[in-house]
Design a protein around this motif. Structure first.
Motif, PDB file in Angstrom:
ATOM      1  N   MET A 162      32.803  28.335  43.723  1.00 45.97           N
ATOM      2  CA  MET A 162      32.545  29.419  44.153  1.00 45.97           C
ATOM      3  C   MET A 162      30.826  29.890  43.637  1.00 45.97           C
ATOM      4  O   MET A 162      30.546  29.802  42.469  1.00 45.97           O
ATOM      5  CB  MET A 162      33.634  30.506  42.935  1.00 45.97           C
ATOM      6  CG  MET A 162      34.865  30.340  43.286  1.00 45.97           C
ATOM      7  SD  MET A 162      35.486  31.180  42.457  1.00 45.97           S
ATOM      8  CE  MET A 162      37.247  30.957  43.255  1.00 45.97           C
ATOM      9  N   THR A 169      34.526  31.498  48.247  1.00 52.08           N
ATOM     10  CA  THR A 169      35.285  31.121  47.660  1.00 52.08           C
ATOM     11  C   THR A 169      35.168  30.234  48.650  1.00 52.08           C
ATOM     12  O   THR A 169      35.790  30.183  50.470  1.00 52.08           O
ATOM     13  CB  THR A 169      36.937  31.824  47.129  1.00 52.08           C
ATOM     14  OG1 THR A 169      36.799  32.286  47.107  1.00 52.08           O
ATOM     15  CG2 THR A 169      37.381  30.207  46.892  1.00 52.08           C
ATOM     16  N   SER A 193      34.391  28.673  39.251  1.00 55.52           N
ATOM     17  CA  SER A 193      35.864  28.558  40.052  1.00 55.52           C
ATOM     18  C   SER A 193      36.855  27.946  39.008  1.00 55.52           C
ATOM     19  O   SER A 193      38.568  28.278  38.282  1.00 55.52           O
ATOM     20  CB  SER A 193      36.702  28.084  41.033  1.00 55.52           C
ATOM     21  OG  SER A 193      35.989  26.573  41.356  1.00 55.52           O
ATOM     22  N   TYR A 197      40.460  30.146  39.766  1.00 56.05           N
ATOM     23  CA  TYR A 197      41.216  29.623  40.618  1.00 56.05           C
ATOM     24  C   TYR A 197      42.394  28.543  40.237  1.00 56.05           C
ATOM     25  O   TYR A 197      41.366  27.600  39.946  1.00 56.05           O
ATOM     26  CB  TYR A 197      39.458  29.516  41.850  1.00 56.05           C
ATOM     27  CG  TYR A 197      40.735  29.186  43.369  1.00 56.05           C
ATOM     28  CD1 TYR A 197      40.686  29.303  43.991  1.00 56.05           C
ATOM     29  CD2 TYR A 197      40.560  27.215  43.219  1.00 56.05           C
ATOM     30  CE1 TYR A 197      41.544  28.698  45.720  1.00 56.05           C
ATOM     31  CE2 TYR A 197      41.234  27.105  44.743  1.00 56.05           C
ATOM     32  CZ  TYR A 197      41.712  27.734  45.367  1.00 56.05           C
ATOM     33  OH  TYR A 197      41.795  27.135  47.113  1.00 56.05           O
ATOM     34  N   TRP A 292      44.267  34.180  39.448  1.00 53.14           N
ATOM     35  CA  TRP A 292      44.110  34.742  40.689  1.00 53.14           C
ATOM     36  C   TRP A 292      44.774  35.426  41.290  1.00 53.14           C
ATOM     37  O   TRP A 292      44.097  36.267  41.724  1.00 53.14           O
ATOM     38  CB  TRP A 292      44.112  33.159  41.556  1.00 53.14           C
ATOM     39  CG  TRP A 292      43.652  32.672  43.183  1.00 53.14           C
ATOM     40  CD1 TRP A 292      44.297  32.016  43.914  1.00 53.14           C
ATOM     41  CD2 TRP A 292      41.773  33.002  42.591  1.00 53.14           C
ATOM     42  NE1 TRP A 292      43.183  31.791  44.518  1.00 53.14           N
ATOM     43  CE2 TRP A 292      42.256  33.156  45.528  1.00 53.14           C
ATOM     44  CE3 TRP A 292      41.118  33.266  43.007  1.00 53.14           C
ATOM     45  CZ2 TRP A 292      40.515  33.110  45.447  1.00 53.14           C
ATOM     46  CZ3 TRP A 292      40.407  33.798  43.112  1.00 53.14           C
ATOM     47  CH2 TRP A 292      39.805  33.615  44.664  1.00 53.14           C
ATOM     48  N   SER A 322      35.653  35.404  46.103  1.00 55.79           N
ATOM     49  CA  SER A 322      36.194  35.847  44.340  1.00 55.79           C
ATOM     50  C   SER A 322      36.316  37.061  43.656  1.00 55.79           C
ATOM     51  O   SER A 322      36.378  37.478  44.434  1.00 55.79           O
ATOM     52  CB  SER A 322      35.142  34.899  44.248  1.00 55.79           C
ATOM     53  OG  SER A 322      34.036  34.751  43.518  1.00 55.79           O
TER      54      SER A 322
END
Ligand SMILES: Cc1ncc(COP(=O)(O)O)c(C=O)c1O
Length: 394
Positions: A162, A169, A193, A197, A292, A322
């Protein structure tokens, strides 16, 4: 899925949310109370009983930090090294590669400055070649082009998951399919991230992954970690070793340890390590998938609402976005926007060309403001943010 009650609890456990609207999570997020407690408690023990003695007392908890981080990214504890920031983690891996003249590094247009600078810096010593994966019109990596770039000279595929700004992303999993097929080393910069994520090193297929503690992980500043795949560890020789990384076995002999801790040095900030453990356990308790989902929800609302402001342009690219929303305001410098919002109790940050030179110049951008939300932010805060931007005088 996170409920309204969950969000209220997270906010209660994050005293900073009562003071500011913190949209600077891509810079450094607000840590929860648990992080503060872990750090302060350890410092008090050190102050009272001594650094070495406290280390011994907390050895089990310190060791569990590796386990918690490993769990977060689906790795094993011996594949984790704890270091002071993402840069140290990334370099520990990058500098451990046996670079030879003619080796090719494949990078991305949105690579973080430090990474790209390091390819250039290496090039001054060893004649390596840097190649950049072209982007599709959407801003995604052109994976077909990457496949065509792969040949025997490629030593490393280095990807920023990211980017520091731009909302992208990268399809890290798609890159992994290609690097695995060709047996090429794959280093993933997951600085923005990690904590945002659902990173799964098995699904992604990366060999090395670097991250920082202070951003989406919500850990203390001055923390970071490196993951190195077990099968890759023997191929990487640490650039720096000390008596923690290696054992002096004879007058002219030494053995380097086999786990990822060969990339650490003996001295380190134990209090902050426990802070990082608390932050990681906090993520594990909430669930990274929930985080996320919430981030995508909040950032898509933010992007939609900003798109309705005539003087604002959202500067994000890519299909999967993101939590980092980048934008420009007509007639205002990024610094002016940041300073104005700061005066109204809203934290954002901004980046200039040199943070992501290739991406910024390709997109003809001089600077962007970053409004980066986290799961503890709310739709009400977004409304205040939008109303405040609207009131900004031309
Ligand atoms: C994508 C990316 N990689 C690496 C870094 C460097 O992280 P650190 O400051 O923890 O070394 C940053 C910092 O902003 C970043 O955005």
């Amino acid at each position: 899925m996170l409920t309204e009650k969950d969000i209220q609890r997270f906010r209660k456990e994050t005293p900073g949310t009562e003071k500011v609207i913190h949209f600077n999570n891509a810079g450094s997020s607000l840590p929860p109370q648990a992080v503060r407690h872990a750090v302060i408690n350890y410092l008090e023990e050190e102050m009272t009983y001594g650094g070495y003695e406290t280390n011994e007392k907390y050895a089990a908890q310190i060791s569990e930090t590796y386990t918690s981080i490993a769990k977060l990214i689906n790795a094993s504890a011996e594949e984790i090294a704890l270091v002071e920031n993402a840069t140290a983690a990334w370099h520990a891996a990058f500098q451990a590669i046996d670079w030879k003249e003619g080796d090719v590094i494949i990078a991305t247009q949105a690579d973080y400055a430090t990474n790209y600078l390091s390819y250039l810096h290496l090039q001054r010593k060893v004649a390596v070649e840097i190649k950049v994966i072209p982007n599709l019109a959407s801003g995604e990596l052109d994976l077909k082009a990457l496949e065509n770039m792969m040949d025997a000279s490629v030593k490393l595929v280095s990807i920023t998951h990211m980017p520091t700004n731009g909302g992208l992303t990268v399809d890290a999993e798609g890159v992994g399919v290609i690097t695995r097929k060709h047996g090429v080393l794959y280093l993933l910069d997951a600085c923005q991230s990690a904590g945002q994520y659902p990173l799964d090193v098995e699904k992604i297929g990366c060999d090395m992954l670097s991250a920082t503690g202070r951003k989406y992980m919500r850990g203390p500043r001055g923390t970071g970690f490196l993951y190195v795949r077990k099968s890759v560890l023997p191929k990487l020789t640490p650039y720096v070793i000390d008596l923690h990384a290696a054992e002096w076995t004879g007058e002219n002999t030494y053995i380097i340890r086999q786990d990822a801790r060969k990339f650490e040095s003996w001295e380190g900030d134990r209090a902050n390590i426990l802070g990082l453990k608390a932050a990681t356990d906090y993520i594990l308790e909430i669930g990274i998938d929930n985080i996320w989902k919430r981030l995508q929800h909040l950032s898509s609302i933010l992007r939609k609402q900003m798109a309705n402001l005539p003087m604002v342009t959202v500067q994000d690219i890519g299909a999967v976005k993101s939590g980092i929303v980048s934008f420009t305001v007509e007639g205002k410098s990024a610094e002016e926007v940041q300073a104005y919002l700061h005066r109204q109790g809203i934290n954002v940050s901004w980046n200039g060309v040199s943070n992501t030179y290739l991406d910024m110049t390709a997109r003809n951008l001089k600077e962007v403001v970053r409004a980066a939300v986290h799961y503890y932010n709310t739709e009400e805060e977004i409304e205040v943010f939008i109303a405040t931007l609207k009131e900004m005088k031309a």
